[in-house]
Design an enzyme around this catalytic site. Structure first.
Site, PDB file in Angstrom:
ATOM      1  N   GLN A 136     -41.174  -7.977 -39.472  1.00 53.16           N
ATOM      2  CA  GLN A 136     -40.618  -8.815 -40.536  1.00 53.16           C
ATOM      3  C   GLN A 136     -39.094  -8.769 -40.488  1.00 53.16           C
ATOM      4  OE1 GLN A 136     -42.781  -7.835 -44.423  1.00 53.16           O
ATOM      5  NE2 GLN A 136     -43.385  -6.206 -43.067  1.00 53.16           N
ATOM      6  N   ASN A 137     -38.563  -7.897 -39.633  1.00 53.96           N
ATOM      7  CA  ASN A 137     -37.113  -7.702 -39.602  1.00 53.96           C
ATOM      8  C   ASN A 137     -36.427  -8.828 -38.825  1.00 53.96           C
ATOM      9  OD1 ASN A 137     -37.733  -5.417 -40.965  1.00 53.96           O
ATOM     10  ND2 ASN A 137     -37.479  -4.046 -39.221  1.00 53.96           N
ATOM     11  N   VAL A 138     -35.227  -9.173 -39.268  1.00 51.78           N
ATOM     12  CA  VAL A 138     -34.509 -10.293 -38.663  1.00 51.78           C
ATOM     13  C   VAL A 138     -33.297  -9.808 -37.866  1.00 51.78           C
ATOM     14  CG1 VAL A 138     -35.292 -11.975 -40.377  1.00 51.78           C
ATOM     15  CG2 VAL A 138     -33.227 -10.639 -40.852  1.00 51.78           C
ATOM     16  N   HIS A 155     -40.311 -13.475 -39.570  1.00 48.69           N
ATOM     17  CA  HIS A 155     -39.362 -14.131 -40.485  1.00 48.69           C
ATOM     18  C   HIS A 155     -38.107 -14.624 -39.771  1.00 48.69           C
ATOM     19  CE1 HIS A 155     -41.440 -11.647 -43.848  1.00 48.69           C
ATOM     20  NE2 HIS A 155     -42.086 -12.762 -43.590  1.00 48.69           N
ATOM     21  N   CYS A 163     -29.949 -25.950 -37.339  1.00 47.94           N
ATOM     22  CA  CYS A 163     -29.632 -27.127 -38.159  1.00 47.94           C
ATOM     23  C   CYS A 163     -30.893 -27.566 -38.914  1.00 47.94           C
ATOM     24  CB  CYS A 163     -29.128 -28.256 -37.265  1.00 47.94           C
ATOM     25  SG  CYS A 163     -28.904 -29.800 -38.168  1.00 47.94           S
ATOM     26  N   CYS A 166     -31.678 -31.471 -37.330  1.00 48.67           N
ATOM     27  CA  CYS A 166     -32.134 -31.696 -35.946  1.00 48.67           C
ATOM     28  C   CYS A 166     -32.773 -30.438 -35.349  1.00 48.67           C
ATOM     29  CB  CYS A 166     -30.971 -32.175 -35.070  1.00 48.67           C
ATOM     30  SG  CYS A 166     -29.725 -30.904 -34.731  1.00 48.67           S
ATOM     31  N   CYS A 235     -23.341 -29.102 -38.365  1.00 53.18           N
ATOM     32  CA  CYS A 235     -23.983 -29.123 -37.040  1.00 53.18           C
ATOM     33  C   CYS A 235     -23.221 -30.077 -36.108  1.00 53.18           C
ATOM     34  CB  CYS A 235     -25.434 -29.575 -37.180  1.00 53.18           C
ATOM     35  SG  CYS A 235     -26.218 -29.976 -35.604  1.00 53.18           S
ATOM     36  N   SER A 305     -43.629  -1.958 -47.084  1.00 58.86           N
ATOM     37  CA  SER A 305     -44.518  -1.847 -48.243  1.00 58.86           C
ATOM     38  C   SER A 305     -45.510  -3.011 -48.256  1.00 58.86           C
ATOM     39  CB  SER A 305     -43.691  -1.844 -49.529  1.00 58.86           C
ATOM     40  OG  SER A 305     -42.933  -3.029 -49.581  1.00 58.86           O
ATOM     41  N   GLY A 331     -43.156   5.599 -49.911  1.00 57.30           N
ATOM     42  CA  GLY A 331     -43.458   4.843 -51.123  1.00 57.30           C
ATOM     43  C   GLY A 331     -44.735   4.035 -50.964  1.00 57.30           C
TER      44      GLY A 331
HETATM   45 ZN   LIG Z   1     -28.128 -31.092 -36.431  1.00 59.28          ZN
END
Ligand SMILES: [Zn+2]
Length: 401
Positions: A136-138, A155, A163, A166, A235, A305, A331
């Site tokens: 889930q980490n970005v 995620h 953009c 587009c 963009c 969690s 937790g």
């Molecule tokens: Zn664009």
């Protein structure tokens, strides 16, 4: 029509954590239980491979903050509330605020590195014990630590902007340079903050002492900062060829003499290539995540969690398939009572493990123990797992390009 899978924060209190089996309270006990989990054949003839599902807690040791405390409440910053996709799209002011904070957070995120937890996942992959990772980490730490292990970023990822008209992607580094050029005063503030060490990931206490806190989405909170002065670009592709909107009209994509986007723009709006709260996860990513679960016999949940529905439903899917499940998280975990119900009290980890512990020292210790047992020929570890089919890894490669 299938319901879109929205990313929504979970704000309920989580149940108190349990420990299964009971001896998994200590580090050696937890290692023994996870060893048992990995060496036991999954039930019902399911494949002997393990899929990892990871979350924000895994990146805490890299200097990134987790959203939640031990009792499941938002502990980092009481006033912090993540921006929703519809707010980002609708409001120029909201975008200014988002990009200003992201501008300050990027340096720390960019210099932060994967930690022992990510490297242990790499080792588990090399030992043939983990076949794929859903995160889930970005922060891209998984793909940095183990580019050879198929990894799905549920995620999205912060390393690019995209953009919203587009869907062209731009590297976040290039975008950062543009933000610095358009906001020289902010760039000077950032330079000072970096020089003073206030943004240094090596000392989170120092950051906090100076009133700066970085959240796990790479955004920084600076109280009283004049966000309204912040400027951000549009963009480049949509500036030269403005797209047609849903109502058939031509989208407005205007920039000033410097290239800063106009408040009246209705297209060409760039966002981080993450699934923002209130935004849907693409069907392609959703399906690939399900394929990762369905091609494994064990699920190893690390440092999450499972508060986000998109992650929780994958764990639920694993449970419904009868997979063995181990959860390592400090937790409580959403649905903890469901995941660990109806267990044979005599089981030592072969069916379920629940450890209320950080991954930071546990995972490297587990890897050491597994290596030792492999060398000694004891413990009868399963052999290397069959790699995922080409079509399954293609999505990952698409996402990295
Ligand atoms: Zn664009």
């Amino acid at each position: 029509m299938r319901k879109p899978l929205l990313r929504i924060p979970y704000t309920e209190l989580l149940p108190p954590p349990t420990t299964i089996p009971p001896n998994a309270r200590s580090l050696p006990g937890a290692v023994t239980a996870l060893h048992e989990f990995i060496k036991s054949p999954p039930p019902n003839g399911l494949p002997p491979s393990t899929v990892v599902l990871s979350g924000a807690g895994l990146s805490v040791a890299s200097g990134l903050a987790d959203y939640r405390g031990a009792n499941g409440t938002y502990r980092v910053n009481k006033t912090y509330r993540p921006i929703y996709y519809h707010e980002f799209l609708a409001s120029h002011e909201a975008r200014k605020r988002y990009w200003a904070r992201s501008f300050l957070g990027w340096t720390s995120l960019h210099t932060a590195k994967p930690n022992t937890g990510h490297h242990a996942v790499k080792d588990l992959g090399q030992l043939g014990l983990v076949s794929s990772v859903i995160t889930q980490n970005v922060d891209s730490f998984h793909s940095k630590a183990h580019p050879e292990l198929p990894t799905l970023e549920l995620h999205g990822y912060l390393r690019s902007t995209v953009c919203t008209s587009c869907w062209n992607e731009l590297p976040r580094d290039t975008f950062q340079d543009e933000l610095a050029r358009l906001n020289p005063v902010w760039a000077a503030f950032l330079k000072d903050a970096v020089a003073s060490g206030a943004l240094g990931t090596e000392d989170p206490a120092k950051k906090r002492a100076r009133g700066i806190w970085m959240n796990s989405d790479g955004d920084v909170d600076v109280p009283y900062a004049p966000y309204t002065t912040f400027r951000y670009p549009a963009c480049p592709k949509c500036i030269t060829s403005p797209p047609t909107l849903a109502d058939g009209s031509r989208g407005v994509v205007e920039v000033d003499h410097d290239g800063a986007g106009s408040a009246s723009n209705t297209a060409g709006i760039l966002k981080p290539a993450v699934v923002m709260f209130g935004e849907s996860i693409s069907n392609k990513v959703k399906q690939t995540a399900e394929e990762y679960i369905d091609s494994a016999g064990r699920l190893l949940v690390l440092a999450t969690s499972l508060a986000t529905y998109s992650a929780w439903r994958l764990a639920k899917r694993a449970k419904d398939r009868g997979m063995s499940i181990a959860v390592v998280n400090i937790g409580g975990v959403r649905g903890e009572d469901v995941f660990f119900a109806d267990l044979d009290p005599q089981q030592l980890g072969g069916q379920r493990v629940r450890v209320d512990m950080s991954t930071e020292s546990l995972l490297p210790t587990l890897v050491e123990e597994l290596r030792r047992s492999q060398t000694q020929g004891a413990g009868a570890l399963p052999g290397p797992v069959t790699p995922l089919r080409r079509s399954e890894t293609a999505v990952f490669k698409d996402m990295l390009s």
